[in-house]
Design a protein around this motif. Structure first.
Motif, short mmCIF file in Angstrom:
data_model
loop_
_atom_site.label_atom_id
_atom_site.label_comp_id
_atom_site.label_asym_id
_atom_site.label_seq_id
_atom_site.Cartn_x
_atom_site.Cartn_y
_atom_site.Cartn_z
N ALA A 1 3.66 -9.11 -7.18
CA ALA A 1 3.23 -7.88 -7.64
C ALA A 1 2.45 -7.05 -6.94
CB ALA A 1 2.34 -8.31 -9.18
N LEU A 2 1.67 -7.78 -6.07
CA LEU A 2 0.70 -6.96 -5.11
C LEU A 2 1.72 -6.34 -3.99
CD1 LEU A 2 -2.37 -9.10 -4.53
CD2 LEU A 2 -2.11 -6.98 -5.83
N LEU B 1 3.29 -3.26 -5.39
CA LEU B 1 2.26 -2.29 -5.89
C LEU B 1 2.04 -1.53 -4.56
CD1 LEU B 1 0.73 -1.07 -8.30
CD2 LEU B 1 -1.23 -2.73 -7.24
N GLY C 1 -1.78 1.12 0.44
CA GLY C 1 -0.50 0.21 0.16
C GLY C 1 -0.57 -0.94 1.37
N VAL D 1 4.58 0.71 -3.73
CA VAL D 1 4.23 1.79 -4.62
C VAL D 1 3.47 2.92 -4.08
CG1 VAL D 1 3.73 2.78 -6.77
CG2 VAL D 1 5.19 0.95 -6.98
N LEU E 1 -2.98 -3.75 0.44
CA LEU E 1 -2.29 -4.46 -0.66
C LEU E 1 -1.33 -5.54 -0.10
CD1 LEU E 1 -2.09 -1.98 -3.69
CD2 LEU E 1 -3.71 -4.18 -3.30
#
Lengths: 107, 112
Positions: free
Chosen positions: B6-7, B10, B56, B13, B59
């Protein structure tokens, strides 16, 4: 499986967007009517390069790129400062009439 | 989907948002008619786009040393970009590319 596909799609999307923006910025650098427009476009190109190197580091796990980003963010503005100092005059107002110097007053 | 996946997504994104801001700045540079409006468009990837890309990267990296370097990059960019933009804007004003009515609306009645 879908996660890998999502990563591939997003990676190509990021690369394509950065390449397109760099190409448009190069167009502005080429046709820019004045030197200052080209300087602004060059600044934007430097930040696009920084973004692209960061994306490269994040997408390929090449974390040794990050010191390069530090040096780029430190010295990336020096070119625009130098060109701006070169282009501009020293005063805001148009230059006043020259004051007659001392030799002309005495004679 | 675990937390690391998920990280990672993300972070991708956030990278995509930063790239979108770069594209917006390039289109603005190409379409806007004036020096000041081009400067206004050009500051988007220099500050917000770069910060989004750095978030980003952080992350996706998730290591302390890398996040420290990313913080340094953001701080240096926020320190140096206003200095350069200020010099460029002042040079534009002094070379007459910025009309005084553009930045002093009260002077609009003044014939000078």
């Amino acid at each position: 499986m879908t996660l890998d596909l999502l990563e591939v799609v997003l990676t190509w999307l990021v690369g394509g967007l950065l390449a397109a923006s760099a190409a448009l910025t190069l167009v502005r650098i080429t046709i820019g009517p004045s030197v200052l427009d080209r300087v602004i476009a060059t600044d934007v190109l430097v930040s696009i390069v920084v973004c692209a190197l960061g994306a490269y580091a994040a997408l390929t796990d090449a974390w040794t790129t990050l010191p390069l980003l530090i040096s780029l963010s430190l010295v990336g503005f020096l070119g625009s400062v130098a060109v701006a100092r070169f282009v501009a005059r020293d005063r805001d107002a148009p230059a006043p009439d020259p004051v007659p110097d001392r030799l002309e007053e005495e004679s | 989907m675990t937390l690391t996946d998920a990280l990672d997504v993300l972070g991708l994104v956030f990278l995509l948002l930063g790239a979108l801001l770069c594209l917006a700045a390039a289109i603005g540079l190409l379409r806007f008619p004036d020096l000041l409006t081009r400067m206004h468009a050009g500051t988007k990837p220099q500050v917000l786009g770069l910060l989004l890309v750095l978030v980003g990267v952080g992350l996706r990296s998730r290591s302390g040393l890398d996040v420290g370097m990313l913080l340094l990059i953001g701080v240096f960019q926020l320190l140096t970009i206003p200095a350069g933009s200020h010099m460029v804007g002042r040079a534009g004003f002094r070379t007459g590319q910025v009309a005084p009515t553009d930045i002093h609306p009260g002077r609009r009645d003044d014939p000078a």
